[in-house]
Motif scaffolding. Structure first.
Motif, short mmCIF file in Angstrom:
data_model
loop_
_atom_site.label_atom_id
_atom_site.label_comp_id
_atom_site.label_asym_id
_atom_site.label_seq_id
_atom_site.Cartn_x
_atom_site.Cartn_y
_atom_site.Cartn_z
N GLY A 1 0.84 -1.32 -0.14
CA GLY A 1 -0.14 -0.11 0.19
C GLY A 1 1.00 1.11 -0.10
N LYS A 2 0.56 1.99 1.02
CA LYS A 2 1.51 3.21 1.14
C LYS A 2 2.75 3.02 2.19
CE LYS A 2 -2.67 5.90 0.54
NZ LYS A 2 -3.76 6.81 1.02
N LYS A 3 2.90 1.85 2.46
CA LYS A 3 4.38 1.60 3.40
C LYS A 3 5.16 0.82 2.62
CE LYS A 3 1.42 1.62 7.71
NZ LYS A 3 1.07 0.77 8.82
N ILE A 4 6.46 1.31 3.08
CA ILE A 4 7.71 0.34 2.77
C ILE A 4 8.30 -0.16 4.02
CG2 ILE A 4 9.26 2.33 3.04
CD1 ILE A 4 10.66 0.91 0.17
N ILE A 5 8.34 -1.66 3.89
CA ILE A 5 9.06 -2.23 5.10
C ILE A 5 10.24 -2.83 4.84
CG2 ILE A 5 8.38 -4.33 6.70
CD1 ILE A 5 5.30 -3.77 5.71
N PHE A 6 11.22 -2.80 5.47
CA PHE A 6 12.61 -3.06 5.45
C PHE A 6 13.07 -4.40 6.30
CE2 PHE A 6 12.65 1.20 4.19
CZ PHE A 6 13.44 1.05 2.85
N GLY A 7 13.84 -5.18 5.80
CA GLY A 7 14.28 -6.39 6.54
C GLY A 7 12.98 -7.25 6.93
N ASP A 8 13.07 -7.95 8.16
CA ASP A 8 12.15 -8.93 8.44
C ASP A 8 11.21 -7.96 9.24
OD1 ASP A 8 10.71 -11.16 9.19
OD2 ASP A 8 12.11 -11.97 10.52
N ASP A 9 10.56 -7.03 8.83
CA ASP A 9 9.59 -6.17 9.49
C ASP A 9 10.40 -5.36 10.59
OD1 ASP A 9 6.98 -5.12 9.55
OD2 ASP A 9 6.44 -6.55 11.14
N GLU A 10 11.70 -5.29 10.31
CA GLU A 10 12.56 -4.27 11.42
C GLU A 10 12.13 -2.90 11.36
OE1 GLU A 10 17.04 -4.97 11.20
OE2 GLU A 10 16.44 -6.57 9.89
N LEU A 11 11.81 -2.16 10.16
CA LEU A 11 11.33 -0.88 9.83
C LEU A 11 10.48 -0.55 8.79
CD1 LEU A 11 12.08 2.42 10.55
CD2 LEU A 11 13.62 2.04 8.76
N SER A 12 9.25 -0.08 9.38
CA SER A 12 8.28 0.31 8.46
C SER A 12 8.02 1.60 8.42
CB SER A 12 6.70 -0.36 8.98
OG SER A 12 5.91 0.01 8.38
N VAL A 13 7.87 2.06 7.23
CA VAL A 13 7.66 3.76 6.98
C VAL A 13 6.15 4.20 6.29
CG1 VAL A 13 8.59 5.86 6.04
CG2 VAL A 13 10.16 4.00 6.96
N ASN A 14 5.43 4.70 6.78
CA ASN A 14 4.27 5.25 6.10
C ASN A 14 4.62 6.31 5.00
OD1 ASN A 14 2.04 6.30 5.21
ND2 ASN A 14 0.99 6.00 7.03
N LEU A 15 5.12 5.87 3.75
CA LEU A 15 5.35 7.08 2.92
C LEU A 15 4.46 8.10 2.69
CD1 LEU A 15 7.11 4.82 0.25
CD2 LEU A 15 8.13 6.00 2.20
N ALA A 16 3.18 7.90 2.83
CA ALA A 16 1.99 9.06 2.63
C ALA A 16 2.17 9.93 3.83
CB ALA A 16 0.67 8.58 2.70
N SER A 17 2.39 9.52 5.09
CA SER A 17 2.62 10.40 6.01
C SER A 17 3.84 11.48 5.95
CB SER A 17 2.70 9.76 7.61
OG SER A 17 3.88 8.91 7.65
N ARG A 18 4.95 11.15 5.33
CA ARG A 18 5.93 11.65 5.13
C ARG A 18 5.68 12.71 3.77
NH1 ARG A 18 10.20 10.26 8.54
NH2 ARG A 18 9.76 8.68 9.54
N GLU A 19 4.74 12.70 3.01
CA GLU A 19 4.56 13.57 1.99
C GLU A 19 4.31 14.85 2.44
OE1 GLU A 19 1.99 13.62 -2.20
OE2 GLU A 19 0.78 13.40 -0.28
N ARG A 20 5.18 15.98 1.64
CA ARG A 20 5.11 17.54 2.05
C ARG A 20 4.85 18.27 0.63
NH1 ARG A 20 4.78 15.23 6.13
NH2 ARG A 20 5.96 15.34 7.86
N ASP A 21 5.01 19.43 0.87
CA ASP A 21 4.70 20.34 -0.31
C ASP A 21 5.73 20.69 -1.04
OD1 ASP A 21 1.95 20.76 -0.16
OD2 ASP A 21 2.11 22.65 0.96
N PHE A 22 7.11 19.79 -0.91
CA PHE A 22 8.56 19.84 -1.21
C PHE A 22 8.86 18.41 -1.41
CE2 PHE A 22 8.40 20.88 3.19
CZ PHE A 22 9.18 20.01 3.75
#
Length: 112
Positions: free
Chosen positions: A21-42
């Motif tokens: 979906g809008k998340k990227i998960i690294f490793g064996d679920d070590e780090l999950s980042v909601n990319l949509a929440s990081r979106e800005r006007d730049f």
């Protein structure tokens, strides 16, 4: 599974990741980042590193030891709609954010 643009900066082994979906998960679920929440006007750039205990972290400071990936999130996009008239009788335009699209993001991978 959602697709993301991939650039292999260096050949070899790369950090494991999965886009859901809008998340990227690294490793064996070590780090999950909601990319949509990081979106800005730049444009936003996230540095993903391996730390001194082989964990996955965001950023290059602290215990980060090895650069693994960079995520580029493009600037938020807008549609402009007319919304009545202003006090001078001119058409008033209002920017409306377009839904986040993970396929516009890019991950740049370094050898780990």
């Amino acid at each position: 599974m959602a697709k993301i643009k991939v650039v292999e900066k260096m050949p070899g082994n790369h950090i494991q990741y999965e886009v859901k979906g809008k998340k990227i998960i690294f490793g064996d679920d070590e780090l999950s980042v909601n990319l949509a929440s990081r979106e800005r006007d730049f444009e936003v750039s996230l540095d993903i590193c391996i730390d001194s205990e082989n964990g996955v972290v965001i950023g290059t400071g602290g215990r980060a030891q090895k650069y693994a990936a960079q995520i580029i999130i493009p600037a938020r996009r807008y549609d402009v709609i007319e919304d009545g008239v202003d006090e001078n009788g001119e058409s008033r335009e209002v920017p409306i954010p377009i839904d986040f699209d993970v396929t516009l993001c890019t991950i740049i991978l370094w050898e780990v």
